[in-house]
Design a protein around this motif. Structure first.
Motif, PDB file in Angstrom:
ATOM      1  N   SER A 559       0.827  -1.213   0.000  1.00 52.20           N
ATOM      2  CA  SER A 559       0.000   0.000   0.000  1.00 52.20           C
ATOM      3  C   SER A 559       0.863   1.264   0.000  1.00 52.20           C
ATOM      4  CB  SER A 559      -0.936   0.019   1.221  1.00 52.20           C
ATOM      5  OG  SER A 559      -0.173   0.046   2.417  1.00 52.20           O
ATOM      6  N   GLY A 560       2.148   1.086  -0.286  1.00 49.63           N
ATOM      7  CA  GLY A 560       3.056   2.228  -0.321  1.00 49.63           C
ATOM      8  C   GLY A 560       3.107   2.878  -1.690  1.00 49.63           C
ATOM      9  N   LEU A 561       3.441   4.133  -1.722  1.00 42.50           N
ATOM     10  CA  LEU A 561       3.600   4.883  -2.970  1.00 42.50           C
ATOM     11  C   LEU A 561       4.954   5.579  -2.972  1.00 42.50           C
ATOM     12  CD1 LEU A 561       0.163   6.748  -3.407  1.00 42.50           C
ATOM     13  CD2 LEU A 561       0.897   4.631  -4.540  1.00 42.50           C
ATOM     14  N   ILE A 562       5.602   5.588  -4.123  1.00 43.82           N
ATOM     15  CA  ILE A 562       6.742   6.469  -4.362  1.00 43.82           C
ATOM     16  C   ILE A 562       6.277   7.485  -5.396  1.00 43.82           C
ATOM     17  CG2 ILE A 562       9.106   6.652  -5.201  1.00 43.82           C
ATOM     18  CD1 ILE A 562       9.587   3.812  -4.253  1.00 43.82           C
ATOM     19  N   VAL A 563       6.313   8.745  -5.031  1.00 43.38           N
ATOM     20  CA  VAL A 563       5.755   9.795  -5.883  1.00 43.38           C
ATOM     21  C   VAL A 563       6.864  10.731  -6.353  1.00 43.38           C
ATOM     22  CG1 VAL A 563       3.534   9.666  -4.713  1.00 43.38           C
ATOM     23  CG2 VAL A 563       5.243  11.313  -3.923  1.00 43.38           C
ATOM     24  N   ASN A 564       6.577  11.459  -7.423  1.00 41.98           N
ATOM     25  CA  ASN A 564       7.574  12.409  -7.930  1.00 41.98           C
ATOM     26  C   ASN A 564       7.352  13.800  -7.341  1.00 41.98           C
ATOM     27  OD1 ASN A 564       5.296  13.162  -9.360  1.00 41.98           O
ATOM     28  ND2 ASN A 564       6.349  13.339 -11.332  1.00 41.98           N
ATOM     29  N   GLU A 565       8.279  14.694  -7.635  1.00 40.34           N
ATOM     30  CA  GLU A 565       8.205  16.054  -7.089  1.00 40.34           C
ATOM     31  C   GLU A 565       6.945  16.780  -7.548  1.00 40.34           C
ATOM     32  OE1 GLU A 565      12.598  17.788  -6.924  1.00 40.34           O
ATOM     33  OE2 GLU A 565      12.246  16.649  -8.774  1.00 40.34           O
ATOM     34  N   ALA A 566       6.511  16.528  -8.797  1.00 40.04           N
ATOM     35  CA  ALA A 566       5.304  17.180  -9.312  1.00 40.04           C
ATOM     36  C   ALA A 566       4.081  16.748  -8.522  1.00 40.04           C
ATOM     37  CB  ALA A 566       5.127  16.844 -10.795  1.00 40.04           C
ATOM     38  N   PHE A 567       4.059  15.486  -8.083  1.00 41.26           N
ATOM     39  CA  PHE A 567       2.956  14.978  -7.260  1.00 41.26           C
ATOM     40  C   PHE A 567       2.904  15.728  -5.927  1.00 41.26           C
ATOM     41  CE2 PHE A 567       0.839  12.180  -4.318  1.00 41.26           C
ATOM     42  CZ  PHE A 567      -0.077  11.450  -5.062  1.00 41.26           C
ATOM     43  N   VAL A 568       4.078  15.860  -5.298  1.00 37.53           N
ATOM     44  CA  VAL A 568       4.163  16.559  -4.004  1.00 37.53           C
ATOM     45  C   VAL A 568       3.727  18.015  -4.160  1.00 37.53           C
ATOM     46  CG1 VAL A 568       5.734  17.322  -2.188  1.00 37.53           C
ATOM     47  CG2 VAL A 568       5.979  15.032  -3.160  1.00 37.53           C
ATOM     48  N   LYS A 569       4.197  18.639  -5.230  1.00 34.02           N
ATOM     49  CA  LYS A 569       3.860  20.044  -5.465  1.00 34.02           C
ATOM     50  C   LYS A 569       2.374  20.218  -5.719  1.00 34.02           C
ATOM     51  CE  LYS A 569       5.068  23.940  -8.476  1.00 34.02           C
ATOM     52  NZ  LYS A 569       5.893  24.378  -9.635  1.00 34.02           N
TER      53      LYS A 569
END
Length: 798
Positions: A559-569
């Motif tokens: 259930s983990g996600l690794i997201v990119n900087e655009a996702f965080v922004k």
């Protein structure tokens, strides 16, 4: 009379071999280039015109905006067509669903031929009404019933020959993925390449389970309508929008959000539509305009050359005009004579141009990725091309004819006519015009080259070098994971990952994600959602900037996600780690962020980087291996043997990631290569004219040069004297062309989210190149004149 005109014209052209050669060469190269450009433009403009009802066929395009995310989709929902199909404006309807819109992840389309499974990509599902809407001639079978029954298939003539060695394939069976069987119920002619879709296999729409065909919110269906003549398109679009408003939650169509439908004309799809999920690579009307302008420019430059050279050599023909007039020749006959010369010269150039075009078209097709032909069966273009060529000859010879025939015989015979290059204001204007175009094209060429070079060398956030992608891994079933592990153990393999979703791949999956409960559509963020394994980041060379990678040892990573900087922004997180993320897909799903990766470009550099979320899950579409070997050929052979050990009946398909990346920008590269080639030819033709003018200028100042040499003038001084006037004109052209080119190329660069800035040195370099080209062209004649023996020029006649 006409016979005498032709005979006299032939003798005059033969007498002035240099003039004739330069003009014929310039005109023939210009006409050949224009012919190729016209074929290219005509091909681009001909898309979908093979359909009998092309003018009345429209596609329902969906435009949406949700929480600041704007997008246009070539597909739309199934219910929208059901809701409008009985409207009085609509005559017929049909649907197409590309295979890729149904099988988003590991499912591929493999057809058995003998003992071998062959992957086919050009596959779609369609309703039986497809043949009522589009003109797809059937060779075998009945179009009325070909797609009526479930598990029926219509295939193209080429596929019938490929799989059954005969176009009479109705009744044959296609074995798909070793589990599905489709009966061939029709064979159609190959769909023309000038089509916005080009499928080899069209399967019955009712073979799709109902849930896969989608409802409101699923926009994977390409809906088409045939409108009755005179139908009110705007009224129909307004009705479709009102239907959407009724069937979507208010939050999706209010507060700045919208869901609009529009009817896109079939004939506009290829060049004017750039929606997501187009059925094929689209063209660009802007490039059609650009190449059309280049064709016009090249013709104008060739015509300008003719006018310049004809008027420049006026002194050589002044006495001829004077004698003819004294002997009673009327001006209209002189005009007819000079126009005949022009037309004859153009006719010769036209014949040579046809030969040059025939020779160049294979290379042109290779660069342009076209299948253009000048075959004898397509000579419908010959008569119009000949008429255009003769009109060009008339246009090019019009001014020289009236200029030369206007000489007064008394002044000519008394030697009072001012000869030479001096006083040729029109000629100077035309030289400036020529070189303005040339400098414009030089600047455009440099900018396009720099942008393409920037694309190839830009850091994309992942490492695409030396990554081999083995495709169709889904056919291995449960052995796919074992295959990946064995590849990881091979000598020369640095790491390997298994996933359908690659930065340079075709598979994409967009989903809505929410930061909190209860789910609020106003907080919905559209994000890429890719299932990957624990080796993905390392194999792709993607860097983590916070948190950690997936791990087999961590059960909670499912259930983990690794997201990119655009996702965080996009979510506005200051500290994203361990933040919960929610997704509503076949029930509510809860995830938590375990890592943040650096942004990477996974689509064209025309687009801003979008949010991406990686999920720890199996995806069997492909195995990607980062390799480091000296002999890549031997490694590929070893990899092929490894594949055959797992799947002896499945073809071994692979690519390298850097090649896949290049393919993404192949369209821009082709345009760049064509632009450079056409620009070079335009500059070459302009130089031919300048070369001829320099020759006549030197000839007309023959005595002046002789006197200057006798009085001690140096060769360099004479060369400077003869070159200065031309170089001044080139500098004027630089001042005119530079701002125009800067503006036009900046507009072109606006298509790219990531682009270069046009630096001052680009303009300076283009100017220097133009001056050097002009100087070298002029210097040949100037040096020749400066080195001539002054005695010969001073002993000559006048």
């Amino acid at each position: 009379m006409i016979r005498n005109y032709i005979k006299t014209a032939y003798r005059s052209l033969k007498k002035s071999k240099g003039f004739t050669a330069i003009n014929v060469l310039g005109l023939s190269v210009g006409l050949a280039t224009c012919l190729l450009i016209v074929l290219y433009v005509a091909d681009e403009l001909s898309y979908d015109k093979y359909n009998k009802n092309a003018a009345n066929i429209y596609r329902i395009t969906e435009n949406a905006k949700l929480n600041g995310n704007e997008a246009s989709y070539a597909g739309s929902e199934k219910p929208i067509l059901n809701a409008i199909k009985d409207y009085p404006e609509i005559e017929k309807t049909t649907r197409i669903i590309p295979k890729s819109n149904l099988f988003k992840t590991s499912q591929k389309f493999n057809i058995k031929k003998g003992n071998t499974n062959i992957q086919e990509k050009n596959v779609a599902f369609a309703e039986s009404s497809l043949f009522d809407v589009f003109t797809l001639p059937m060779i075998d079978g009945s179009p009325a019933t070909a797609l009526s029954a479930p598990h029926s298939a219509v295939i193209t003539e080429s596929m019938a020959k490929k799989y059954f060695n005969n176009v009479k394939a109705v009744g044959k069976t296609l074995t798909i993925n070793d589990t599905s069987y489709y009966k061939v119920t029709g064979v159609i002619k190959d769909i023309p390449s000038q089509s916005h879709f080009n499928y080899d296999f069209i399967l019955s729409y009712n073979s799709i389970p109902e849930y896969q065909a989608g409802g409101w919110g699923y926009s994977g269906i390409h809906n088409y309508v045939v409108l009755k003549p005179g139908a009110d398109i705007h009224k129909l679009e307004a009705n479709m929008r009102s239907i959407a408003v009724k069937n979507y939650p208010p939050s999706m169509v209010q507060g700045g959000n919208y869901l609009n439908y529009e009817l896109t004309p079939l004939l506009d799809i290829h060049l004017h539509s750039h929606s997501q999920d187009e059925l094929s690579d689209s063209g660009n009307i802007r490039y059609v305009y650009i190449f059309s302008l280049i064709a016009v420019f090249i013709l104008l430059i060739a015509c300008v050359n003719f006018m310049n050279l004809s008027t420049a050599r006026s002194s050589g023909r002044a006495k001829e005009v004077g004698v003819r007039k004294v002997l009673g020749s009327a001006r209209k006959y002189l005009i007819a004579q000079f126009l005949t010369e022009s037309m004859l010269l153009t006719l010769i150039a036209f014949v040579i141009a046809i030969v040059l075009a025939f020779m160049a078209i294979p290379l042109f097709n290779e660069v342009a990725a076209k299948h253009l032909s000048l075959g004898f069966n397509t000579f419908a273009w010959l008569l119009p091309a000949l008429v255009i060529a003769l009109l060009i000859g008339l246009l090019a010879g019009f001014y020289p004819a009236f200029f030369l025939s206007s000489f007064k015989p008394i002044e000519v015979l008394k030697g009072k006519l001012v000869a030479g290059f001096k006083g040729g204001y029109l000629r100077s204007f035309l030289v400036v015009f020529q070189f303005s175009i040339s400098i414009f094209l030089i600047i455009g060429t440099i900018v396009i080259y720099n942008q393409l070079n920037y694309i190839h060398n830009k850091s994309l956030g992942f490492d695409r070098s030396q990554v081999m992608v083995i495709k169709n891994v889904n056919v291995l079933g449960n052995q796919a994971a074992t295959f990946k592990q064995e590849i990881k153990q091979m000598p020369g393999v640095v790491d390997a990952t298994m996933s359908s979703y690659l930065p340079t791949g075709e598979e994409r999956n967009i989903t809505g994600m929410f930061p909190q409960l209860p789910l609020d559509i106003k907080q919905d963020v559209l994000s890429e959602f890719w299932p990957v394994d624990e080796d993905y980041l390392n194999t792709m060379g993607i860097k983590l900037i916070a948190g950690r990678n997936f791990s087999r040892a961590m059960a909670t990573d499912s259930s983990g996600l690794i997201v990119n900087e655009a996702f965080v922004k996009r979510f506005g997180f200051k500290d994203p780690l361990n933040k919960p993320i929610y997704r509503n897909s076949i029930g509510l799903q809860t995830f938590h962020i375990i890592g943040v990766m650096k942004d990477f470009n996974f689509s064209s550099l025309r687009d801003e980087i979008k949010p991406v979320a990686l999920i720890y899950n199996e995806s069997r579409g492909a195995v990607s291996a980062r390799v480091k070997v000296a002999d890549i050929g031997s490694f590929i052979a070893t990899m092929k043997d490894k594949w055959k050990g797992f799947s002896p009946n499945q073809e071994f398909a692979y690519s390298f990631m850097d090649q896949d990346f290049d393919a993404t920008y192949r369209s821009e590269e082709r345009i760049g290569e064509l632009f450079i080639a056409f620009s070079t030819l335009a500059i070459f033709i302009a130089c031919l004219g300048l070369f001829g003018l320099a020759a006549y200028a030197a000839e007309q100042r023959n005595k002046e040069i002789g006197i200057r040499k006798v009085l001690g003038a140096s060769i360099s001084g004479i060369v400077a004297l003869l070159s200065t006037e031309f170089i001044k004109l080139v500098f004027i052209a630089i001042l005119i062309a530079s701002p125009l080119a800067w503006y036009a190329m900046n507009k072109w660069l606006q298509d790219f989210a990531y682009r270069i800035n046009i630096q001052w040195w680009v303009i300076a370099l283009a100017g220097v190149v133009a001056v050097l080209i002009a100087f070298v062209t002029i210097s040949f004649q100037s040096v020749k004149a400066a080195l001539a023996n002054p005695v010969d020029s001073l002993k000559s006649g006048e």
